[in-house]
Design a protein around this motif. Sequence first.
Motif, PDB file in Angstrom:
ATOM      1  N   ALA A 174       0.832  -1.214   0.000  1.00  0.00           N
ATOM      2  CA  ALA A 174       0.000   0.000   0.000  1.00  0.00           C
ATOM      3  C   ALA A 174       0.863   1.260   0.000  1.00  0.00           C
ATOM      4  O   ALA A 174       0.582   2.225  -0.729  1.00  0.00           O
ATOM      5  CB  ALA A 174      -0.916  -0.004   1.220  1.00  0.00           C
ATOM      6  N   GLN A 175       1.928   1.254   0.800  1.00  0.00           N
ATOM      7  CA  GLN A 175       2.814   2.418   0.848  1.00  0.00           C
ATOM      8  C   GLN A 175       3.530   2.622  -0.486  1.00  0.00           C
ATOM      9  O   GLN A 175       3.723   3.756  -0.935  1.00  0.00           O
ATOM     10  CB  GLN A 175       3.824   2.240   1.980  1.00  0.00           C
ATOM     11  N   SER A 176       3.905   1.519  -1.137  1.00  0.00           N
ATOM     12  CA  SER A 176       4.601   1.618  -2.424  1.00  0.00           C
ATOM     13  C   SER A 176       3.691   2.163  -3.517  1.00  0.00           C
ATOM     14  O   SER A 176       4.120   2.964  -4.355  1.00  0.00           O
ATOM     15  CB  SER A 176       5.150   0.241  -2.826  1.00  0.00           C
ATOM     16  N   VAL A 177       2.427   1.742  -3.516  1.00  0.00           N
ATOM     17  CA  VAL A 177       1.462   2.283  -4.484  1.00  0.00           C
ATOM     18  C   VAL A 177       1.281   3.777  -4.259  1.00  0.00           C
ATOM     19  O   VAL A 177       1.216   4.564  -5.208  1.00  0.00           O
ATOM     20  CB  VAL A 177       0.110   1.543  -4.379  1.00  0.00           C
ATOM     21  N   GLN A 178       1.231   4.167  -2.998  1.00  0.00           N
ATOM     22  CA  GLN A 178       1.099   5.595  -2.671  1.00  0.00           C
ATOM     23  C   GLN A 178       2.313   6.376  -3.186  1.00  0.00           C
ATOM     24  O   GLN A 178       2.170   7.475  -3.729  1.00  0.00           O
ATOM     25  CB  GLN A 178       0.962   5.754  -1.158  1.00  0.00           C
ATOM     26  N   VAL A 179       3.504   5.807  -3.018  1.00  0.00           N
ATOM     27  CA  VAL A 179       4.724   6.462  -3.506  1.00  0.00           C
ATOM     28  C   VAL A 179       4.696   6.566  -5.027  1.00  0.00           C
ATOM     29  O   VAL A 179       5.010   7.619  -5.598  1.00  0.00           O
ATOM     30  CB  VAL A 179       5.976   5.685  -3.040  1.00  0.00           C
ATOM     31  N   ALA A 180       4.312   5.482  -5.708  1.00  0.00           N
ATOM     32  CA  ALA A 180       4.254   5.497  -7.183  1.00  0.00           C
ATOM     33  C   ALA A 180       3.256   6.546  -7.668  1.00  0.00           C
ATOM     34  O   ALA A 180       3.522   7.268  -8.642  1.00  0.00           O
ATOM     35  CB  ALA A 180       3.860   4.116  -7.691  1.00  0.00           C
ATOM     36  N   ARG A 181       2.114   6.634  -6.992  1.00  0.00           N
ATOM     37  CA  ARG A 181       1.121   7.643  -7.355  1.00  0.00           C
ATOM     38  C   ARG A 181       1.701   9.043  -7.207  1.00  0.00           C
ATOM     39  O   ARG A 181       1.543   9.906  -8.082  1.00  0.00           O
ATOM     40  CB  ARG A 181      -0.126   7.498  -6.482  1.00  0.00           C
TER      41      ARG A 181
END
Length: 480
Positions: A174-181
């Motif tokens: 979830a944190q990685s998706v947030q970073v990618a976004r």
Amino acid sequence: MSDGAATIQDTVGLQDQGRKLLTALYVAMRALKLYPVENEIVQHATGDLHSQVSRLLSEEGELEIRTVGDFFFLNETRLRLNLSNFSTFGGVARALGQHEIGALEVGESVRSEEWIPFLSLLLRDPQGDDPYLSFVHALEKTTVQHLDVRPRSEVTEPDLEAEEALEAAKRTYAQSVQVARGVLSDIRLGRAVNVRRVKRAVQNIVDQVLSNEPTMIAMTALRDFDEYTFTHSVNVCIFSVVIGQKIGLTKHQLYDLGLGALFHDVGKSRVPTDVLNKPGGLTDEQWLMMREHPTDGLLILFHLHGFTDVPYRQMLMAYEHHMKVDVTGYPENRRPRLPSLFSRIVAVADGFDAGTSVRSYQYEPLSPAEVLREMRENPRRGFDPLLVKALINATGVYPVGTLVILDTMELGVVVAPNHDPDHMHQPVVKIISDGLGVSLAEPLQVDLSEVDPVTQKPLRSIIKHTDPQKYGVRVSDYVT
């Protein structure tokens, strides 16, 4: 009250009731040890114990007290100890332990008069060479009908480590998706990118893959159509690191690989969103825009601030991941060249995730097994066959998230691969419907490599994989 708050409150309540139950059990044992059965103190203590049990049974529907090592479990809740109740709990644990009892199961119809004979046996010294068997035989001779015991050898602690690993993987994903976004949005809007935050996200992914690869692979099934651009970048990062690990890259190399994989589609930030999300086919002009994203990605990374050194490896991955091994892909090259190893890894990861995802122009993606077969058997796809093999070695022939039909006509979702080369076609699956097509209230997890002890043939086998949308199944509900 929210579901989360209600769950927390329920757990706290069960903790409190569990401690009261064990205290009542200990008090009844002590009373029976010090006084005759007819004594008022004994009657009051056993009555209080029965009241505690009846209350829990009415609320929970079932009641099991389990001891595992130094821990007590009430049903599936581990009871927390403190100094004030340590001796109480310890007394109950010793009484059970001396008879090699690991669990006490209390039936719904338990009567108050059953407690005294049961506790009397519990207080008796262990008998014979097999204390548990002696206890069971003695219990059978009493009037006790609704109190059953299980041996300590059959009682295991719930896999708390697996639960914690799953939660850690979910947080990382979830944190990685947030970073990618955030990265793609910042680049699209011309804002500064927090490269340090991106590096931390990649380090977390690498660490999770190295410590718990199957769980991180399972995370890639959490695809979200509306979040495709961001989840795709994270999934490609995960699959790239998985492949890199399989071919023996060092941890530092995996960081470099993961960083490039997360940035591999950064050039798409310069493609208009109406083109990027257009349903159906692209016009020639729009397709030319899309084909420019590898070059744009290279240029964006070259000018991106925050790197200690120029990120040449990451620039190459962004530039080369659509070239194919024979360089017949895009961008076109005027001079002879071969895509780098890291670029070929990202290409395989990108191809696999893209092929199994629902996108604006692809509402019916292929199954993971079909995508792998196409990548492996069709040389025109341009993937490095050794790297495809490394991915298959990690995911199995039927990757996590594949919906399969078994020879029992049961429907199952693959939740873990079988890493034994001789049994890659026999993954772990969760059966979600029976042979008549009736959905199971609770999915049944089975290992397809298990055999019948008599015939030595598999208990279940996969007939074929199928489309989850055809059956209205959301595989992500079962793999995490």
